[in-house]
Design an enzyme around this catalytic site. Structure first.
Site, PDB file in Angstrom:
ATOM      1  N   HIS A 106      71.057   8.872  18.899  1.00  0.00           N
ATOM      2  CA  HIS A 106      71.442   8.363  17.579  1.00  0.00           C
ATOM      3  C   HIS A 106      71.183   9.420  16.509  1.00  0.00           C
ATOM      4  CE1 HIS A 106      71.487   5.884  13.954  1.00  0.00           C
ATOM      5  NE2 HIS A 106      70.241   6.209  13.728  1.00  0.00           N
ATOM      6  N   ASP A 136      93.003  29.877   0.488  1.00  0.00           N
ATOM      7  CA  ASP A 136      92.392  29.353   1.714  1.00  0.00           C
ATOM      8  C   ASP A 136      91.005  29.969   1.810  1.00  0.00           C
ATOM      9  OD1 ASP A 136      91.853  28.445   4.491  1.00  0.00           O
ATOM     10  OD2 ASP A 136      93.996  28.086   4.567  1.00  0.00           O
ATOM     11  N   TRP A 177      64.901  13.565  18.540  1.00  0.00           N
ATOM     12  CA  TRP A 177      65.700  14.714  18.113  1.00  0.00           C
ATOM     13  C   TRP A 177      64.803  15.900  17.802  1.00  0.00           C
ATOM     14  CZ3 TRP A 177      66.944  17.508  13.472  1.00  0.00           C
ATOM     15  CH2 TRP A 177      66.138  17.191  12.361  1.00  0.00           C
ATOM     16  N   SER A 207      78.524  27.088  15.362  1.00  0.00           N
ATOM     17  CA  SER A 207      79.629  26.565  14.554  1.00  0.00           C
ATOM     18  C   SER A 207      79.262  26.551  13.076  1.00  0.00           C
ATOM     19  CB  SER A 207      79.968  25.147  15.029  1.00  0.00           C
ATOM     20  OG  SER A 207      80.697  24.447  14.067  1.00  0.00           O
ATOM     21  N   SER A 208      78.069  26.081  12.772  1.00  0.00           N
ATOM     22  CA  SER A 208      77.651  26.000  11.368  1.00  0.00           C
ATOM     23  C   SER A 208      77.404  27.372  10.771  1.00  0.00           C
ATOM     24  CB  SER A 208      76.382  25.161  11.250  1.00  0.00           C
ATOM     25  OG  SER A 208      76.670  23.804  11.384  1.00  0.00           O
ATOM     26  N   HIS A 291      63.093  21.150   8.146  1.00  0.00           N
ATOM     27  CA  HIS A 291      63.015  20.673   6.783  1.00  0.00           C
ATOM     28  C   HIS A 291      64.189  21.141   5.927  1.00  0.00           C
ATOM     29  CE1 HIS A 291      61.547  18.273   3.728  1.00  0.00           C
ATOM     30  NE2 HIS A 291      61.931  19.237   2.915  1.00  0.00           N
ATOM     31  N   GLU A 293      66.972  21.657   6.974  1.00  0.00           N
ATOM     32  CA  GLU A 293      68.095  20.869   7.484  1.00  0.00           C
ATOM     33  C   GLU A 293      68.285  19.586   6.691  1.00  0.00           C
ATOM     34  OE1 GLU A 293      70.517  21.186   9.461  1.00  0.00           O
ATOM     35  OE2 GLU A 293      71.147  19.132   9.849  1.00  0.00           O
ATOM     36  N   TYR A 295      67.603  19.059   3.630  1.00  0.00           N
ATOM     37  CA  TYR A 295      68.212  19.357   2.333  1.00  0.00           C
ATOM     38  C   TYR A 295      69.657  19.778   2.509  1.00  0.00           C
ATOM     39  CZ  TYR A 295      63.606  18.694   0.593  1.00  0.00           C
ATOM     40  OH  TYR A 295      62.406  18.115   0.298  1.00  0.00           O
ATOM     41  N   SER A 306      77.853  14.668  -8.566  1.00  0.00           N
ATOM     42  CA  SER A 306      78.047  15.267  -9.892  1.00  0.00           C
ATOM     43  C   SER A 306      79.500  15.183 -10.325  1.00  0.00           C
ATOM     44  CB  SER A 306      77.614  16.735  -9.888  1.00  0.00           C
ATOM     45  OG  SER A 306      76.207  16.837  -9.816  1.00  0.00           O
ATOM     46  N   HIS A 340      54.686  19.592   6.311  1.00  0.00           N
ATOM     47  CA  HIS A 340      54.344  18.215   5.950  1.00  0.00           C
ATOM     48  C   HIS A 340      54.830  17.249   7.031  1.00  0.00           C
ATOM     49  CE1 HIS A 340      58.352  18.293   3.618  1.00  0.00           C
ATOM     50  NE2 HIS A 340      58.555  17.502   4.627  1.00  0.00           N
ATOM     51  N   HIS A 341      55.553  17.759   8.009  1.00  0.00           N
ATOM     52  CA  HIS A 341      55.904  16.954   9.171  1.00  0.00           C
ATOM     53  C   HIS A 341      54.817  17.039  10.227  1.00  0.00           C
ATOM     54  CE1 HIS A 341      60.123  16.544   7.787  1.00  0.00           C
ATOM     55  NE2 HIS A 341      59.952  17.767   7.330  1.00  0.00           N
ATOM     56  N   THR A 366      64.433  17.725  -8.257  1.00  0.00           N
ATOM     57  CA  THR A 366      65.195  16.541  -7.861  1.00  0.00           C
ATOM     58  C   THR A 366      65.237  15.542  -9.015  1.00  0.00           C
ATOM     59  OG1 THR A 366      64.324  16.901  -5.656  1.00  0.00           O
ATOM     60  CG2 THR A 366      65.503  14.852  -6.039  1.00  0.00           C
ATOM     61  N   LYS A 369      67.752  16.465 -11.552  1.00  0.00           N
ATOM     62  CA  LYS A 369      69.125  16.081 -11.191  1.00  0.00           C
ATOM     63  C   LYS A 369      69.379  14.600 -11.463  1.00  0.00           C
ATOM     64  CE  LYS A 369      71.501  18.141  -8.044  1.00  0.00           C
ATOM     65  NZ  LYS A 369      72.187  19.175  -8.814  1.00  0.00           N
ATOM     66  N   ARG A 488      56.955   4.253  15.248  1.00  0.00           N
ATOM     67  CA  ARG A 488      58.386   4.437  15.450  1.00  0.00           C
ATOM     68  C   ARG A 488      58.672   4.820  16.886  1.00  0.00           C
ATOM     69  NH1 ARG A 488      59.711  10.249  12.632  1.00  0.00           N
ATOM     70  NH2 ARG A 488      61.702   9.911  13.657  1.00  0.00           N
TER      71      ARG A 488
END
Lengths: 570, 342
Positions: A106, A136, A177, A207-208, A291, A293, A295, A306, A340-341, A366, A369, A488
């Site tokens: 998932h 393009d 994951w 790819s990314s 981390h 990732e 963001y 925006s 922090h993880h 943040t 924003k 979890r």
């Protein structure tokens, strides 16, 4: 306004394009398999993301179905899921493992095959070149291979779900994951499924990375005359920052999972203490990617919101420079907060203190924003179209998710909340109620532009409201479960967690109805085919895509638009 | 029109005042109500329908709860209410029927500085309390008992290394694996174990945690600690239970198919009961160890005294021998006498 110069150019080459269109459009197979057109590639990515969103969402449905009540009802022999024959539930061990593999799949699917393809592959490909006035992307063929690499990665991932993994031959990698060793090395996952997952992520990462190279080059080199970086639309800014983050973080993931691969297959012991290795090193490498990732998952959404808020307030975005540089700040600081993880792994006091403080810093840009979006709407003339509903929903719900992140950033509090449903609630608020809301917002905002037909606004509104109620019902009670200590990634739980789990699962059922409404909306628009106009949104839509027809010509801007000082194409 | 423009173009004072006062009201209200455990909640167990923490079983957990209930939680509620109220106000006041002509402003340096600096100030205050709490967690007082917990797939092993008790295997009890049998036996489903970890009440327990195969995690919500059980690594934490009773926790790092089926049960008992437990397990109580240590220290002192006497007697003989051999190594007797005294 001052767009007369551009309008004139558009008219002349619109005629030219009507002529070209007949001569240059390739046949179906060549058009969709070999495409180098950024709009077609964007469409491919969006279809891909919708497909995998449905699969990932179905997996979360299985999870909520199982967790509706204490005891095992779904992941067991003789259940309705068993009769579907998808998973091997023939004995309790296989069934419990299957649940963990569904939890793992998932997350991997939603992150790598839904959010990222939708935002970067889909909307960014479609609209970044148009917004900066470019015909393009810089590397159109590279763009094509980015898409097909992702398809290959998805095939590998789906294959892994049905490949042996566990010690008893159970199928599908089931270590989350986050793939921590030794659960992800031979100790926990001796079967080949994990190797397929590693290969899948390598290819998705490639790819990314190739896509990021494409976006960075395009944005830096192919902006139309007069479009300085400080006149560039905020969505393009968001993609620029995201592309840099991908470029810097993905190689670290690649390094970490390569070490997993060699530990598993070539006798190394990077993460095996008996060979002098350290499981915690993987966590550092993973979260150094992981981390940024998250963001990466949200920044494009910030850009989309925006644009939408500005369009439907008929006001320019408040504090354009602050918005752009806040995204930059979030991107930069996002690289120095990863542990922090890891507050419970046994790090030193100084490290825990540093990561607590550094993580709290991100709240400042943040907040800038969120307040700037509010200030954009303040004094504006608000039109509550479907995209605007999603965007306003995003602003509120992302704030809710963001503040629980501030709670979790306190290491001492995190001791009680790490690996509980409080964390699950936090990240689903910022993802399912943040990123996903922004994706739906963009989908509705650009629907007519991309597909040339209008959507039914009542179906769109119904989709929004049903999902709004549904996902809040799924995830808000999970804060309570986390505070009470429910861990979890659990297939089953003590009876003291029963009530809120049932509420959460009811919320899922409502959300599923919302998804069905979405699909009906798509079908209805495709069948009825109300003709789309170039700019359905009025004077609030100031970026370049609204100067083109809906859908845009196959190739736009053969003659580049010239952006002047007082143009508001941002 | 009519409302005072407090912050230059565009921002109406009335709307802001409304938003701010709602936020403050909510802050006050939630600080009072927030998420303390209710009187009816069971200690050491999750309570169905509860919306906050489990009742705290240690002072440190209570401190954490105070920081959250009266600090973090009111703060985040206030922020969400502020944003929510502002959005509602905007939707009412500035929708296109109510406000057909949009304003044009896109800057206001004053408010931009305000909404950058105020969050910084708030975060600094939070950080001060947060780091204080972190320090309290980190600074373990002198421990009374050392316990070692090893995570295995899928059970815990407990040792009391200093007391000579090892390898207590703690597994989910058979009758706790099914809801009906658990209810019949009067034990909590998925939580009751066969051999609980026993610790004395009001004593500092130093917990050392490691993993035998994959990463697990050792935690008790009522005591507010959590520490990962990592293979190849010995992690440390501590707690001090305030009340006699039974407290449950669950493994908190995904470790395989039975991740949900390896609970942690800690029985907090009186000192006397703890000593009895240790003896029953074949170990030595702290008192026994202390008196043994005292006895051996006394014996060592005597040995040192008699060794010193013998040393001084032989030293006199050695002096003449040393005088004749410049390379003589130092006599061993005084050195061993010194060692025995330690």
């Amino acid at each position: 306004m001052s767009s007369t110069a551009i309008t004139h150019e558009r008219d002349t080459h619109a005629d030219a394009h009507a002529h070209d269109a007949h001569e240059h459009k390739p046949g179906f197979f060549a058009r969709w398999v070999f495409t180098t057109n950024h709009k077609d590639i964007g469409t491919l990515y969006l279809i891909f993301a919708i497909l995998f969103g449905l699969i990932g969402g179905a997996f979360s449905g299985l999870i909520r179905w199982e967790l509706a009540e204490p005891g095992l009802q779904v992941f067991m022999k003789g259940s309705m899921l068993d009769s579907m024959g998808l998973f091997n539930l023939s004995n309790p061990d296989h069934a419990k493992h299957a649940f963990n593999s569904v939890v793992t799949a998932h997350a991997v699917i939603m992150i790598f095959f839904m959010v990222m393809p939708a935002t970067m592959g889909g909307f960014a490909n479609w609209f970044v070149p148009i917004m900066i006035g470019s015909p393009d992307m810089a590397f159109p063929r590279l763009n094509n291979i980015s898409f097909w690499l992702l398809v290959a990665a998805a095939v590998l991932l789906v294959t892994s779900i049905f490949t042996p993994s566990g010690p008893g031959g159970e199928h599908g990698f089931a270590g989350g994951w986050t793939m921590y060793p030794p659960m992800s090395t031979h100790t926990g996952s001796p079967g080949q499924a994990m190797d397929l997952v590693i290969l899948s992520l390598h290819i998705a990462g490639a790819s990314s990375i190739l896509g990021s190279i494409n976006f960075i080059t395009t944005i830096f080199n192919m902006r139309a005359p007069g479009m300085t970086l400080h006149r560039m639309p905020l969505f393009a800014w968001a993609i620029l920052v995201t592309a840099f983050m991908l470029l810097l973080s993905l190689p670290v993931l690649a390094g970490g999972i390569t070490m997993l691969l060699t530990d598993r297959n070539f006798g190394t012991s990077f993460f095996d203490p008996s060979g002098g290795g350290d499981p915690i090193m993987f966590q550092h490498l993973f979260w150094f990617f992981g981390h940024p990732e998250v963001y990466i998952l949200i920044l494009p959404g910030f850009g989309i919101v925006s644009h939408i808020v500005s369009t439907f307030s008929r006001k320019p975005v408040f504090g354009y420079l602050a918005m752009a540089y806040a995204m930059l700040a979030i991107g930069f600081v996002g690289f120095i907060v990863w542990a922090h993880h890891m507050f419970t792994v046994g790090m030193s006091f100084d490290l825990r203190a540093y990561f607590t403080l550094a993580t709290m810093v991100i709240a400042v840009p943040t907040g800038v924003k969120v307040f700037s979006w509010i200030a954009t709407m303040w004094g504006g003339s608000l039109w509550f179209t479907v995209p605007m509903q999603w965007a306003i929903g995003f602003i509120f719900l992302f704030t809710v998710g963001g503040v629980t992140g501030v709670v979790l950033s306190n290491a001492a509090v995190d001791y009680s909340l790490q690996d509980t449903y409080y964390v699950v609630a936090h990240f689903h608020y910022v993802l399912s109620l943040g990123a996903v809301f922004s994706i739906f917002a963009g989908f509705y905002y650009w629907f007519e532009k991309m597909f040339g037909v209008k959507y039914n606004k009542w179906l769109g509104a119904a989709h929004f409201w049903i999902m709004f109620i549904g996902v809040n019902l799924v995830f808000f009670p999970q804060h309570f479960l986390g505070l009470q200590g429910m861990p979890r990634r659990y297939v089953d739980y003590p009876e003291g967690f029963a009530y809120w789990n049932m509420v959460s699962s009811i919320g899922y059922a409502i959300t599923a109805v919302g998804v069905v409404v979405f699909l009906i909306m798509c079908l209805e628009a495709a069948i009825v085919r109300r003709k789309g106009e170039a700019n359905p949104w009025g004077e609030g839509a100031t970026t370049l895509e609204w100067t083109l027809s809906s859908p845009p010509p196959y190739h736009q801007f053969s003659e580049l638009p010239v952006i002047k000082e007082d143009d508001e194409h941002h | 029109m009519g409302s005072k423009r407090l912050f230059g173009k565009g921002l109406s004072g009335r709307g802001l005042f409304r938003a701010a006062s709602s936020a403050i009201a909510t802050l006050a209200l939630s600080a009072v109500m927030s998420v303390p455990a209710l009187a009816g909640d069971t200690m050491g167990l999750p309570t169905d329908k509860a919306m906050g923490w489990q009742p705290a079983g240690s002072a440190l957990k209570r401190q954490t709860e105070v920081f959250y209930n009266y600090g973090l939680f009111p703060l985040i509620v206030a922020i969400c209410v502020l944003v929510g109220v502002l959005l509602l106000w905007i939707m009412i006041r500035y929708n296109r029927k109510a406000n057909p002509i949009p304003a044009k402003f896109s800057h206001n340096t004053f408010i931009e500085i305000v909404w950058t600096l105020i969050p910084v100030v708030i975060l600094v205050v939070v950080a001060v309390f947060s780091l204080g709490l972190l320090r309290d967690y980190n600074d373990m007082p002198k421990p009374d008992v050392v316990v070692k917990a090893t995570g295995n797939q899928w059970f815990w092993t407990y040792d009391y290394p200093e007391l000579g008790v090892t390898d207590i295997e703690s597994r989910l009890r058979e009758d706790a694996k099914d809801i009906k049998t658990a209810k019949a036996a009067g034990v909590p489903y998925l939580l009751e174990v066969d051999n609980a970890l026993v610790v004395p009440v009001n004593k500092v327990v130093h917990v050392q945690v490691t993993g035998a195969d994959v990463i697990h995690s050792f935690t008790i919500p009522a005591f507010g600690f959590k520490i990962d059980a990592v293979p190849g690594r010995l992690n440390n934490t501590w707690f001090k239970a305030e009340k006699i009773g039974t407290y449950y926790g669950q493994c908190s790092e995904l470790c395989g198919k039975d991740h949900a089926y390896m609970p942690i049960e800690i029985k907090v008992v009186s000192d006397a009961d703890f000593d009895a437990f240790i003896i029953a397990q074949g170990g030595k109580t702290r008192a026994m160890l202390a008196s043994e240590a005292a006895a051996s220290a006394a014996a060592a002192e005597e040995a040192a005294a008699s060794a010193a006497e013998a040393a001084s007697a032989s030293a006199a003989a050695d002096v003449s021998a040393a005088a004749s051999d410049a390379n003589t190594t130092a006599p061993a007797a005084p050195a061993s006498g010194a060692a025995a005294a330690h």
